[in-house]
Design an enzyme around this catalytic site. Structure first.
Site, PDB file in Angstrom:
ATOM      1  N   HIS A 126       0.830  -1.217   0.000  1.00  0.00           N
ATOM      2  CA  HIS A 126       0.000   0.000   0.000  1.00  0.00           C
ATOM      3  C   HIS A 126       0.865   1.268   0.000  1.00  0.00           C
ATOM      4  CE1 HIS A 126      -3.705   2.298   1.206  1.00  0.00           C
ATOM      5  NE2 HIS A 126      -2.804   3.095   1.777  1.00  0.00           N
ATOM      6  N   GLU A 127       1.849   1.314   0.876  1.00  0.00           N
ATOM      7  CA  GLU A 127       2.678   2.527   0.980  1.00  0.00           C
ATOM      8  C   GLU A 127       3.520   2.744  -0.271  1.00  0.00           C
ATOM      9  OE1 GLU A 127       2.121   4.743   3.217  1.00  0.00           O
ATOM     10  OE2 GLU A 127       0.816   3.457   4.404  1.00  0.00           O
ATOM     11  N   HIS A 130       1.628   4.731  -2.662  1.00  0.00           N
ATOM     12  CA  HIS A 130       1.728   6.177  -2.391  1.00  0.00           C
ATOM     13  C   HIS A 130       3.070   6.727  -2.863  1.00  0.00           C
ATOM     14  CE1 HIS A 130      -2.014   6.378  -0.286  1.00  0.00           C
ATOM     15  NE2 HIS A 130      -1.621   5.804   0.838  1.00  0.00           N
ATOM     16  N   HIS A 136      -5.734   7.192  -2.721  1.00  0.00           N
ATOM     17  CA  HIS A 136      -6.619   6.096  -2.318  1.00  0.00           C
ATOM     18  C   HIS A 136      -7.630   5.759  -3.397  1.00  0.00           C
ATOM     19  CE1 HIS A 136      -5.441   6.744   2.119  1.00  0.00           C
ATOM     20  NE2 HIS A 136      -4.739   5.756   1.568  1.00  0.00           N
TER      21      HIS A 136
HETATM   22  N1  TQI Z   1      -1.492   5.450   6.966  1.00  0.00           N
HETATM   23  C1  TQI Z   1      -2.217   6.265   6.054  1.00  0.00           C
HETATM   24  C2  TQI Z   1      -2.190   5.604   4.659  1.00  0.00           C
HETATM   25  O1  TQI Z   1      -1.110   5.216   4.213  1.00  0.00           O
HETATM   26  C3  TQI Z   1      -1.635   7.649   5.936  1.00  0.00           C
HETATM   27  C4  TQI Z   1      -2.506   8.504   5.068  1.00  0.00           C
HETATM   28  C5  TQI Z   1      -3.701   8.995   5.391  1.00  0.00           C
HETATM   29  C6  TQI Z   1      -2.269   8.885   3.735  1.00  0.00           C
HETATM   30  N2  TQI Z   1      -4.235   9.674   4.307  1.00  0.00           N
HETATM   31  C7  TQI Z   1      -3.376   9.617   3.304  1.00  0.00           C
HETATM   32  C8  TQI Z   1      -1.220   8.667   2.866  1.00  0.00           C
HETATM   33  C9  TQI Z   1      -3.465  10.119   2.013  1.00  0.00           C
HETATM   34  C10 TQI Z   1      -1.308   9.195   1.590  1.00  0.00           C
HETATM   35  C11 TQI Z   1      -2.445   9.896   1.169  1.00  0.00           C
HETATM   36  O2  TQI Z   1      -3.227   5.509   4.058  1.00  0.00           O
HETATM   37  S1  TQI Z   1      -2.204   4.213   7.721  1.00  0.00           S
HETATM   38  C12 TQI Z   1      -3.625   1.262   5.481  1.00  0.00           C
HETATM   39  C13 TQI Z   1      -4.951   0.688   5.118  1.00  0.00           C
HETATM   40  C14 TQI Z   1      -2.333   2.890   6.627  1.00  0.00           C
HETATM   41  C15 TQI Z   1      -3.544   2.357   6.310  1.00  0.00           C
HETATM   42  O3  TQI Z   1      -1.250   3.825   8.702  1.00  0.00           O
HETATM   43  O4  TQI Z   1      -3.495   4.580   8.157  1.00  0.00           O
HETATM   44  C16 TQI Z   1      -2.499   0.686   4.992  1.00  0.00           C
HETATM   45  C17 TQI Z   1      -1.208   2.313   6.155  1.00  0.00           C
HETATM   46  F1  TQI Z   1      -5.226   0.865   3.852  1.00  0.00           F
HETATM   47  F2  TQI Z   1      -4.988  -0.579   5.324  1.00  0.00           F
HETATM   48  F3  TQI Z   1      -5.881   1.226   5.845  1.00  0.00           F
HETATM   49  C18 TQI Z   1      -1.272   1.206   5.317  1.00  0.00           C
HETATM   50 CL1  TQI Z   1      -2.575  -0.721   3.995  1.00  0.00          CL
HETATM   51 ZN    ZN Z   2      -2.989   5.023   2.161  1.00  0.00          ZN
END
Ligand code: TQI
Ligand code: ZN
Ligand code: ZN
Length: 169
Positions: A126-127, A130, A136
């Site tokens: 996922h990261e 980004h 998303h």
């Molecule tokens: N971290 C968020 C994410 O990576 C950080 C974030 C929030 C973000 N809004 C954003 C990053 C907009 C970029 C653009 O989405 S998290 C998931 C999932 C997170 C969440 O720690 O909440 C994953 C990290 F999708 F599972 F909810 C990895 Cl896979």
């Molecule tokens: Zn994300």
């Protein structure tokens, strides 16, 4: 449907070979590094991009590190669960993971007795999305969908992720 960041930032077309490095102070095991290798391979399989590890942290395009709490970038981590990791849009390359999570790097996470267990490979895939410029997705099966059920492994790109990344590279 997939999304991109405002202004659609991407790594420049001249930069298809990207390097990544792990923060030296983390002293990660080879097993942990292999999780990131697999996560990068999922994206390189769908694009002309190639990723290779370098030991030179300061010159790497993508810098990966585990940190806890306030780690100096204005976006502190919050202990177990909540924010798991964050990565920034191109060409930042900053990829931080919350060292306080109960990361699972091997085995079947659905049978973990730790309720807060988080699958490292799922979060890494996922990261990296980004890091490459994807925001998303509204498609629940997509890697870039903004929530994941607890104790779930989701590492295969959905067609929506592939369409998204192929719109950028
Ligand atoms: N971290 C968020 C994410 O990576 C950080 C974030 C929030 C973000 N809004 C954003 C990053 C907009 C970029 C653009 O989405 S998290 C998931 C999932 C997170 C969440 O720690 O909440 C994953 C990290 F999708 F599972 F909810 C990895 Cl896979
Ligand atoms: Zn994300
Ligand atoms: Zn950070």
């Amino acid at each position: 449907h997939y999304s991109t960041f405002p202004g659609t930032p991407v790594w420049p077309p001249s930069r298809l070979d990207l390097t990544y490095a792990f923060s030296p102070e983390n002293n990660l095991s080879d097993e942990t590094k292999a999780v990131f290798l697999r996560a990068f391979q999922r994206w390189s399989a769908a694009t002309p991009l190639n990723f290779s590890e370098t030991t030179s942290f300061y010159t790497a395009d993508i810098k990966i590190g585990f940190f806890r709490g306030d780690h100096g970038d204005g976006e502190p981590f919050d202990g177990v669960l909540g924010t798991l990791a964050h990565a920034f849009s191109p060409p930042s390359g900053r990829f931080h993971l919350d060292a306080d999570e109960n990361w699972v790097i091997t085995g079947d996470i659905s049978t973990s007795s730790v309720t807060s267990a988080v699958d490292l490979e799922s979060v890494a895939v996922h990261e990296i999305g980004h890091l490459l410029g994807l925001g998303h997705s509204s498609v629940e099966e997509a890697i870039m969908f903004p929530t994941i059920s607890s104790r779930t492994k989701k590492v295969e790109l959905a067609s929506d992720d592939v369409l998204g990344i192929q719109s950028l590279y």
